[in-house]
Write an enzyme that holds these catalytic residues in place. Structure first.
Site, PDB file in Angstrom:
ATOM      1  N   ASP A 260       1.244  -1.568  -0.018  1.00 16.91           N
ATOM      2  CA  ASP A 260      -0.040   0.124   0.356  1.00 16.91           C
ATOM      3  C   ASP A 260       0.845   1.426  -0.058  1.00 16.91           C
ATOM      4  OD1 ASP A 260      -1.898  -1.285  -0.263  1.00 16.91           O
ATOM      5  OD2 ASP A 260      -2.305  -1.513   2.407  1.00 16.91           O
TER       6      ASP A 260
ATOM      7  N   ASP B  70      -7.255  -1.359  -4.700  1.00 16.03           N
ATOM      8  CA  ASP B  70      -8.207  -0.915  -3.325  1.00 16.03           C
ATOM      9  C   ASP B  70      -9.939   0.545  -4.537  1.00 16.03           C
ATOM     10  OD1 ASP B  70      -6.710  -2.148  -1.959  1.00 16.03           O
ATOM     11  OD2 ASP B  70      -6.219  -0.486  -0.889  1.00 16.03           O
TER      12      ASP B  70
END
Length: 193
Positions: free
Chosen positions: A146, A160
């Site tokens: 991330d 995402d």
């Protein structure tokens, strides 16, 4: 009186279709949208993760919109908001099940909107699954990369974003009563009475 060779007095009832649904003969066009959405999402997700690991590994934070949006790399062993940090393998199994469900409904897709929605969900799911299987510390336990930090509340990635976008579109399709086949069932007064 109707002649035997004339047209029927009433046409059989067929459901309304959304404007973007191609004729049955162009199902390949709908599946093309599905495949393009999935592949572009997967490639973009993995390419940006490779970039982030190269450019941001030293722990630095790059502000994009002041404190609202910045870039920094974290390795996430859990789900969104680091839920299930100590159960990475469970997150992997859930992601595999979701991916399988999306693939299972693929033959039923007849709507371009549904194709894009499910393609985004599939591409995002595959992007994060790739990390689970092929990144450290090992298969089924890999940490998702991330790097998009939303004001310190959540750090995510392109997968995402695609999952949230695909889910939002899917919810809109359900709320507007568009079937996966592109149909919009007619509701007659008789059905309410």
């Amino acid at each position: 009186m109707q002649e035997s060779t004339g047209a029927a007095l009433s046409a059989p009832h067929t459901p309304d279709h959304d404007d973007d649904t191609p004729a049955a003969g162009s199902r390949s066009g709908v599946l093309r949208w599905y495949a393009v959405a999935a592949v572009v999402t997967l490639v973009l997700d993995q390419a940006t993760k490779v970039w982030a690991l190269d450019a941001l590994t030293d722990g630095r934070v790059v502000p994009v919109l002041g404190d609202l949006l910045s870039l920094r790399v974290i390795r996430n062993s859990g789900a969104a908001f680091s839920i299930g940090d100590d159960m990475t393998w469970v997150m992997t199994i859930i992601a595999v099940a979701v991916t399988a469900a999306i693939v299972w409904v693929t033959p039923r897709i007849r709507s371009t909107h549904w194709a894009v929605s499910l393609g985004l969900l599939l591409g995002g799911s595959l992007g994060n699954l790739y990390d689970r299987f092929f990144r450290e510390p090992g298969p089924l336990r890999g940490h998702v990369i991330d790097f998009i930090d939303y004001a310190g509340y959540f750090v995510g990635n392109v997968a995402d974003i695609a999952i949230v976008g695909g889910a939002g579109l899917l919810i809109w399709l359900v709320l507007t009563n568009v079937g996966i086949d592109g149909s919009r069932p007619k509701h007659t007064e008789e059905s309410h009475g």
